[in-house]
Design a protein around this motif. Structure first.
Motif, PDB file in Angstrom:
ATOM      1  N   GLN A  51       0.821  -1.200   0.000  1.00 39.52           N
ATOM      2  CA  GLN A  51       0.000   0.000   0.000  1.00 39.52           C
ATOM      3  C   GLN A  51       0.863   1.262   0.000  1.00 39.52           C
ATOM      4  O   GLN A  51       2.073   1.206   0.193  1.00 39.52           O
ATOM      5  CB  GLN A  51      -0.944  -0.014   1.208  1.00 39.52           C
ATOM      6  CG  GLN A  51      -1.980  -1.127   1.092  1.00 39.52           C
ATOM      7  CD  GLN A  51      -2.900  -1.204   2.284  1.00 39.52           C
ATOM      8  OE1 GLN A  51      -3.268  -0.176   2.849  1.00 39.52           O
ATOM      9  NE2 GLN A  51      -3.268  -2.411   2.664  1.00 39.52           N
ATOM     10  N   TYR A  52       0.210   2.383  -0.218  1.00 39.19           N
ATOM     11  CA  TYR A  52       0.877   3.685  -0.251  1.00 39.19           C
ATOM     12  C   TYR A  52       1.774   3.837   0.981  1.00 39.19           C
ATOM     13  O   TYR A  52       1.316   3.629   2.104  1.00 39.19           O
ATOM     14  CB  TYR A  52      -0.176   4.789  -0.298  1.00 39.19           C
ATOM     15  CG  TYR A  52       0.371   6.169  -0.522  1.00 39.19           C
ATOM     16  CD1 TYR A  52       0.723   6.591  -1.798  1.00 39.19           C
ATOM     17  CD2 TYR A  52       0.530   7.046   0.538  1.00 39.19           C
ATOM     18  CE1 TYR A  52       1.225   7.877  -2.006  1.00 39.19           C
ATOM     19  CE2 TYR A  52       1.031   8.327   0.335  1.00 39.19           C
ATOM     20  CZ  TYR A  52       1.373   8.727  -0.940  1.00 39.19           C
ATOM     21  OH  TYR A  52       1.873   9.988  -1.142  1.00 39.19           O
ATOM     22  N   PRO A  53       3.044   4.195   0.800  1.00 36.33           N
ATOM     23  CA  PRO A  53       4.026   4.170   1.890  1.00 36.33           C
ATOM     24  C   PRO A  53       4.048   5.419   2.762  1.00 36.33           C
ATOM     25  O   PRO A  53       4.929   6.267   2.642  1.00 36.33           O
ATOM     26  CB  PRO A  53       5.352   4.014   1.139  1.00 36.33           C
ATOM     27  CG  PRO A  53       5.119   4.753  -0.136  1.00 36.33           C
ATOM     28  CD  PRO A  53       3.680   4.509  -0.486  1.00 36.33           C
ATOM     29  N   GLU A  54       3.104   5.507   3.661  1.00 39.62           N
ATOM     30  CA  GLU A  54       3.146   6.634   4.596  1.00 39.62           C
ATOM     31  C   GLU A  54       2.928   6.105   6.009  1.00 39.62           C
ATOM     32  O   GLU A  54       2.217   5.128   6.219  1.00 39.62           O
ATOM     33  CB  GLU A  54       2.108   7.703   4.253  1.00 39.62           C
ATOM     34  CG  GLU A  54       0.677   7.283   4.418  1.00 39.62           C
ATOM     35  CD  GLU A  54      -0.300   8.384   4.049  1.00 39.62           C
ATOM     36  OE1 GLU A  54       0.127   9.520   3.774  1.00 39.62           O
ATOM     37  OE2 GLU A  54      -1.494   8.098   4.031  1.00 39.62           O
ATOM     38  N   GLY A  55       3.608   6.737   6.946  1.00 41.15           N
ATOM     39  CA  GLY A  55       3.462   6.352   8.341  1.00 41.15           C
ATOM     40  C   GLY A  55       3.972   4.955   8.650  1.00 41.15           C
ATOM     41  O   GLY A  55       3.455   4.289   9.544  1.00 41.15           O
ATOM     42  N   LEU A  56       4.981   4.517   7.924  1.00 38.98           N
ATOM     43  CA  LEU A  56       5.505   3.170   8.123  1.00 38.98           C
ATOM     44  C   LEU A  56       6.340   3.096   9.399  1.00 38.98           C
ATOM     45  O   LEU A  56       7.143   3.989   9.673  1.00 38.98           O
ATOM     46  CB  LEU A  56       6.365   2.764   6.927  1.00 38.98           C
ATOM     47  CG  LEU A  56       5.640   2.684   5.590  1.00 38.98           C
ATOM     48  CD1 LEU A  56       6.649   2.469   4.465  1.00 38.98           C
ATOM     49  CD2 LEU A  56       4.611   1.568   5.608  1.00 38.98           C
ATOM     50  N   GLU A  57       6.167   2.045  10.134  1.00 39.53           N
ATOM     51  CA  GLU A  57       6.967   1.766  11.321  1.00 39.53           C
ATOM     52  C   GLU A  57       7.938   0.653  10.955  1.00 39.53           C
ATOM     53  O   GLU A  57       7.599  -0.529  11.015  1.00 39.53           O
ATOM     54  CB  GLU A  57       6.070   1.359  12.494  1.00 39.53           C
ATOM     55  CG  GLU A  57       5.113   2.443  12.949  1.00 39.53           C
ATOM     56  CD  GLU A  57       5.833   3.639  13.547  1.00 39.53           C
ATOM     57  OE1 GLU A  57       6.945   3.477  14.085  1.00 39.53           O
ATOM     58  OE2 GLU A  57       5.272   4.746  13.468  1.00 39.53           O
ATOM     59  N   ILE A  58       9.131   1.038  10.552  1.00 39.95           N
ATOM     60  CA  ILE A  58      10.120   0.082  10.034  1.00 39.95           C
ATOM     61  C   ILE A  58      10.420  -1.006  11.056  1.00 39.95           C
ATOM     62  O   ILE A  58      10.525  -2.186  10.703  1.00 39.95           O
ATOM     63  CB  ILE A  58      11.403   0.803   9.587  1.00 39.95           C
ATOM     64  CG1 ILE A  58      11.095   1.810   8.461  1.00 39.95           C
ATOM     65  CG2 ILE A  58      12.477  -0.197   9.154  1.00 39.95           C
ATOM     66  CD1 ILE A  58      10.530   1.223   7.196  1.00 39.95           C
ATOM     67  N   ALA A  59      10.549  -0.644  12.321  1.00 42.67           N
ATOM     68  CA  ALA A  59      10.857  -1.645  13.357  1.00 42.67           C
ATOM     69  C   ALA A  59       9.751  -2.711  13.422  1.00 42.67           C
ATOM     70  O   ALA A  59      10.048  -3.905  13.534  1.00 42.67           O
ATOM     71  CB  ALA A  59      11.034  -0.979  14.713  1.00 42.67           C
ATOM     72  N   GLU A  60       8.496  -2.285  13.338  1.00 45.10           N
ATOM     73  CA  GLU A  60       7.380  -3.243  13.349  1.00 45.10           C
ATOM     74  C   GLU A  60       7.392  -4.118  12.097  1.00 45.10           C
ATOM     75  O   GLU A  60       7.111  -5.314  12.171  1.00 45.10           O
ATOM     76  CB  GLU A  60       6.046  -2.506  13.459  1.00 45.10           C
ATOM     77  CG  GLU A  60       5.806  -1.879  14.807  1.00 45.10           C
ATOM     78  CD  GLU A  60       4.502  -1.091  14.857  1.00 45.10           C
ATOM     79  OE1 GLU A  60       3.632  -1.292  13.979  1.00 45.10           O
ATOM     80  OE2 GLU A  60       4.358  -0.278  15.779  1.00 45.10           O
ATOM     81  N   LEU A  83      12.768   0.464   2.068  1.00 42.51           N
ATOM     82  CA  LEU A  83      11.919   1.425   2.775  1.00 42.51           C
ATOM     83  C   LEU A  83      12.717   2.185   3.834  1.00 42.51           C
ATOM     84  O   LEU A  83      12.589   3.404   3.964  1.00 42.51           O
ATOM     85  CB  LEU A  83      10.739   0.708   3.445  1.00 42.51           C
ATOM     86  CG  LEU A  83       9.701   0.052   2.545  1.00 42.51           C
ATOM     87  CD1 LEU A  83       8.682  -0.710   3.386  1.00 42.51           C
ATOM     88  CD2 LEU A  83       9.016   1.068   1.638  1.00 42.51           C
ATOM     89  N   ALA A  84      13.540   1.451   4.572  1.00 42.65           N
ATOM     90  CA  ALA A  84      14.303   2.045   5.668  1.00 42.65           C
ATOM     91  C   ALA A  84      15.371   3.017   5.175  1.00 42.65           C
ATOM     92  O   ALA A  84      15.708   3.988   5.868  1.00 42.65           O
ATOM     93  CB  ALA A  84      14.949   0.950   6.508  1.00 42.65           C
ATOM     94  N   SER A  85      15.888   2.783   3.986  1.00 43.15           N
ATOM     95  CA  SER A  85      16.992   3.609   3.486  1.00 43.15           C
ATOM     96  C   SER A  85      16.543   4.760   2.589  1.00 43.15           C
ATOM     97  O   SER A  85      17.370   5.479   2.041  1.00 43.15           O
ATOM     98  CB  SER A  85      17.986   2.724   2.716  1.00 43.15           C
ATOM     99  OG  SER A  85      17.372   2.226   1.539  1.00 43.15           O
ATOM    100  N   THR A  86      15.245   4.937   2.455  1.00 45.57           N
ATOM    101  CA  THR A  86      14.712   5.964   1.553  1.00 45.57           C
ATOM    102  C   THR A  86      13.812   6.907   2.337  1.00 45.57           C
ATOM    103  O   THR A  86      12.977   6.458   3.123  1.00 45.57           O
ATOM    104  CB  THR A  86      13.906   5.289   0.409  1.00 45.57           C
ATOM    105  OG1 THR A  86      14.710   4.261  -0.181  1.00 45.57           O
ATOM    106  CG2 THR A  86      13.505   6.291  -0.644  1.00 45.57           C
ATOM    107  N   ASN A  87      13.956   8.207   2.104  1.00 46.91           N
ATOM    108  CA  ASN A  87      13.108   9.152   2.830  1.00 46.91           C
ATOM    109  C   ASN A  87      11.666   9.072   2.317  1.00 46.91           C
ATOM    110  O   ASN A  87      11.409   8.603   1.206  1.00 46.91           O
ATOM    111  CB  ASN A  87      13.666  10.579   2.774  1.00 46.91           C
ATOM    112  CG  ASN A  87      13.582  11.200   1.395  1.00 46.91           C
ATOM    113  OD1 ASN A  87      12.547  11.177   0.732  1.00 46.91           O
ATOM    114  ND2 ASN A  87      14.685  11.784   0.956  1.00 46.91           N
ATOM    115  N   GLU A  88      10.735   9.534   3.153  1.00 46.37           N
ATOM    116  CA  GLU A  88       9.312   9.377   2.846  1.00 46.37           C
ATOM    117  C   GLU A  88       8.914  10.055   1.535  1.00 46.37           C
ATOM    118  O   GLU A  88       8.110   9.523   0.768  1.00 46.37           O
ATOM    119  CB  GLU A  88       8.445   9.890   3.995  1.00 46.37           C
ATOM    120  CG  GLU A  88       6.996   9.511   3.818  1.00 46.37           C
ATOM    121  CD  GLU A  88       6.151   9.735   5.059  1.00 46.37           C
ATOM    122  OE1 GLU A  88       4.946   9.990   4.876  1.00 46.37           O
ATOM    123  OE2 GLU A  88       6.678   9.653   6.183  1.00 46.37           O
TER     124      GLU A  88
END
Length: 180
Positions: A27-36, A60-65
């Motif tokens: 889904q659209y990548p906003e508000g992602l909690e990478i640790a979760e 996801l973790a290495s790219t800004n929102e």
């Protein structure tokens, strides 16, 4: 984790729970909690799927929102060759596609799933959510219907060297393992 349907059918297995996780990632990548996301990825039993999902989460973790959302929109919203609407690649805007979408919605309703989204019923993240709670026979039937669209989507993403190619490959592998 946003859901796009309501159902009285509980998620029954780890395999079905995996469909929900893949849906969230797609889904659209906003508000992602990478640790979760990493924590959930660590529970994946299949090593190949785990590697593909971890590779995607690393992206996801290495790219800004801002870059994530730009890539997502350019990949799926502005490129008809890599749309997440699985019937579009075969039917486009043809009238027949409208009939297929109506039939899908009727199928979802008939098996007890109410869509609570504006998305069309062939939207891949929504299909994965359906897979997470639908009876296995329904998943098998829908897999046959959607396989060409998923394969075409994966091929386009590989050709474009998109970070989403690994995620779609994980989806393909999981779907095929589940429907066997």
């Amino acid at each position: 984790m946003e859901t796009t349907l309501t159902s009285t059918h509980p998620t029954e297995s780890n395999e079905q729970r995996m469909f929900q996780f893949l849906s969230v990632l797609l889904q659209y990548p906003e508000g992602l909690e990478i640790a979760e996301l990493r924590e959930e990825a660590n529970t994946i039993a299949d090593t190949q799927i785990k590697q593909l999902v971890t590779q995607f989460i690393d992206y996801l973790a290495s790219t800004n929102e801002e870059a994530l959302t730009e890539t997502y929109v350019n990949t799926f919203d502005f490129n008809s060759a890599s749309t997440l609407y699985l019937t579009y690649s075969n039917l486009g805007e043809e009238r027949e596609r409208g009939q297929v979408l109506v039939q899908l919605k009727e199928l979802y309703d008939a098996i007890g799933f109410e869509l609570v989204t504006e998305e069309l019923p062939d939207y891949f993240p929504l299909v994965l959510e359906i897979f997470s709670v639908a009876p296995k026979e329904v998943v098998q039937t829908l897999t046959e219907d959607f396989r060409p669209g998923i394969e075409k989507l994966h091929a386009e993403l590989v050709k474009a060297e998109s970070p989403y190619a690994s995620l779609i490959e994980a989806c393909q592998i999981h779907i095929e393992q589940y429907v066997k």
